[in-house]
Design an enzyme around this catalytic site. Structure first.
Site, short mmCIF file in Angstrom:
data_model
loop_
_atom_site.label_atom_id
_atom_site.label_comp_id
_atom_site.label_asym_id
_atom_site.label_seq_id
_atom_site.Cartn_x
_atom_site.Cartn_y
_atom_site.Cartn_z
N LYS A 174 0.84 -1.20 0.00
CA LYS A 174 0.00 0.00 0.00
C LYS A 174 0.88 1.25 0.00
O LYS A 174 1.88 1.30 0.73
CB LYS A 174 -0.91 -0.03 1.22
CG LYS A 174 -1.96 1.07 1.31
CD LYS A 174 -2.83 0.83 2.54
CE LYS A 174 -3.91 1.89 2.69
NZ LYS A 174 -4.77 1.61 3.88
N SER A 216 -9.48 1.44 3.15
CA SER A 216 -8.69 2.29 2.28
C SER A 216 -7.64 1.51 1.50
O SER A 216 -7.03 2.04 0.56
CB SER A 216 -8.00 3.39 3.09
OG SER A 216 -7.09 2.84 4.04
N SER A 275 -9.68 -0.85 7.31
CA SER A 275 -9.11 -0.83 5.97
C SER A 275 -8.38 -2.11 5.57
O SER A 275 -8.12 -2.33 4.39
CB SER A 275 -8.14 0.35 5.85
OG SER A 275 -8.81 1.57 6.04
#
Length: 571
Positions: A62, A136, A160
């Site tokens: 990420k 997210s 997330s």
């Protein structure tokens, strides 16, 4: 032992780059190595780490987590900087042989559960492109679901690392806070942030988590349970807000399956937990969002690439005073105590991970409202310092079509092994053999090995005593010179004694915490004792024995080579 041979790794790398090129999903990666560079990096790994446990593993990270040689954007072009060193978790995975091929898209500054709040594009669902991926950690989950990588790292503050796992039909592990280092990760709410892992199956997710969990600094307690009891008590919410009838029925199916797989189902009131979760965004606790990136966002120019929803959330978070933050923290502690009282009768709690699956258009029409509903069953987790394992639980068909459905097993801090053990039952459709997964492999201090040879073996009537103490199965063993006797006890059990004219006797080796060992020994019945047992591989370990007087008149069954073989001969 490596994850793949070199030849397999190169073949897989080529296949994955072909899948990436053909998929037309440019929104998944913010940065991606060229295939040529990735191949050269893979060759270096096998030169330097030919026997590492993750050599050949292809990983995405990420883009709010630093990876040396890549830029970090947190999905904000104006925030971009080049990472000079790896984040703590990434460094551990590289040391284990993993290859990072790219950085993935996300809700900007990890603020959102939808995956649409990014100037690099809304990340679409892997199966239904008009629907959200979940966030997210949107790009990381999608990269796994689309077959771009083996595994991916995400972060989790409000869900997330779990919401996108559920919507993409994959596994997500969110460990106890502090077990995995967050050094090198752009903070969202630093008190509640953690680095997570996504994979298509639980075994791989646990392998990755086991490697990167050594980066954490939080000390595991002496009473750590590495597995769940044979019959764990599983809490189920008495009320399921935000779920439609079809989604409720999908959850009910999962509950029934857990019951069939040996769990004792108990109903609890999750309402206090859900109420407390609202504090993450509706109280002064949200000030941490401003403390994290507010000083960048407040003066940022119009060309910084700020998402308007994220900008609004973070900017508004700056209005709280220090006194108000302290008051909110005290209120949260009070609510946590009240909410967790509902958990006292259970080993873990099962919740639907996501309550529904919205379209991108629905999120755009109501970005804050839809996002808030998505976090119904996730927002309280980190506030309460819980751990969780999100796993697929089939599909649900409603008016929008067929969506992936997932559930999360939540457990108390450091009961990560309990959560993984229970979640694994649903995926493997069987009661676990209690190998302890990544938690047992991670444990060092405060744990001991013991060997058993009779009624405490797996499948035998006293094995539950080990499981109730959270012990994890390591493997089969044999003794050096011992004799085995059938004692006249209830339930029947053998007596193991050392003897010069002895033989090899089959048994099992288990890992148990210090506190668990104390509880186990306290309940040890006469004439059984624990003492040193010499194994056939030369190791001296703690194991079951018995008082010599107990074998007077007992039948010598050494010739069978073990208790199971003897029982089989008697059946």
């Amino acid at each position: 032992m490596t994850y793949r041979t070199y030849e397999e790794a190169i073949d897989t790398l080529e296949t994955m780059y072909r899948i990436i090129a053909d998929a037309g999903r440019d929104e998944v990666f913010i940065s991606l190595l060229s295939e040529q560079v990735a191949r050269a990096e893979m060759e270096k790994i096998y030169e330097l780490l030919p026997d590492a446990p993750l050599s050949g593993l292809i990983l995405a990270v990420k883009d709010n987590i630093d990876v040396e040689g890549f830029v970090t954007t947190a999905a904000c072009p104006g925030f971009l900087y080049e990472a000079e060193v790896d984040a703590g978790a990434v460094g551990k995975l590289k040391e284990a042989g993993a290859l990072v091929i790219g950085k993935t898209n996300l809700d900007q500054f990890a603020t959102g559960l939808v995956g649409t709040r990014s100037p690099y594009g809304a990340v679409r669902d892997a199966r239904r492109p008009e629907f959200i991926s979940g966030g997210s950690s949107s790009g990381s989950a999608s990269a796994v679901a689309l077959g771009f990588v083996d595994a991916a790292l995400g972060t989790d503050t409000a869900g997330s690392g779990r919401i996108p796992a559920a919507l993409q039909g994959i596994v997500g592990i969110k460990a106890t806070l502090g077990v995995v280092s967050t050094d090198g990760a752009v903070p969202a709410s630093e008190s509640y942030d953690c680095v997570t892992v996504f994979a298509s199956d639980l075994d791989l997710a646990e392998t990755v988590m086991g490697c990167m969990s050594t980066s954490g600094e939080r000390t595991w307690p002496a009473d750590t349970r590495m597995t769940a009891p044979l019959t764990p008590a599983l809490g189920i919410p008495s009320d399921l807000p935000e779920l439609s009838g079809e989604w409720r029925r999908a959850f009910d199916r999962a509950v029934r399956e857990f019951g069939d797989l040996g769990c004792e189902i108990k109903t609890i009131d999750l309402g206090p937990s859900i109420d407390a979760a609202k504090m993450l965004y509706e109280s002064a606790l949200v000030a941490e969002r401003y403390e994290a990136v507010g000083e960048y966002i407040a003066p940022a120019s119009s060309d910084a690439g700020l998402d308007p929803t994220v900008e609004g959330i973070v900017t508004a978070a700056g209005r709280w005073t220090g006194t108000e933050v302290l008051a909110a923290q005290r209120e949260l502690a009070r609510r946590r105590t009240a909410a967790m009282a509902e958990w006292e009768c259970v080993d873990a709690v099962l919740v639907p991970t996501a309550p529904f699956h919205p379209t991108i258009e629905e999120v755009q029409a109501d970005p804050v409202g839809v996002n808030a509903r998505m976090g119904t069953y996730t927002n309280f987790c980190n506030l309460f310092d819980l751990c969780g394992v999100a796993v697929p639980a089939g599909e649900v068909t409603d008016a929008t079509g067929t969506a992936q459905f997932g559930v999360t097993v939540l457990a108390r801090p450091f009961d990560d092994g309990v959560a993984a053990d229970i979640a694994g039952r649903l995926l493997r459709r069987e009661i676990s053999d209690a190998d302890g997964g990544w938690v047992a492999k991670r444990q060092g201090a405060h744990s001991h090995t013991i060997t058993v040879f009779g009624a405490h073996l797996r499948g035998q009537p006293l094995n539950h005593q080990l499981r109730d103490c959270g012990a994890a199965f390591i493997g089969d063993v044999t003794t050096a010179n011992h004799r085995l006797y059938a004692l006249d006890t209830a339930p029947p059990k053998p007596g193991l004694v050392p003897a010069d004219d002895g033989s090899q006797i089959a048994g099992e080796e288990w890992l148990i915490s210090s506190a668990g060992l104390g509880s186990f020994l306290a309940g040890l019945p006469q004439p059984m004792t624990m003492g040193e047992v010499v194994l056939s591989d030369g190791r001296h370990v703690l194991g079951f024995s018995c008082h010599p007087s107990a074998i007077d008149g007992a039948r010598d069954i050494t010739e069978f080579g073990g208790w199971r073989a003897f029982l089989q001969s008697e059946s």
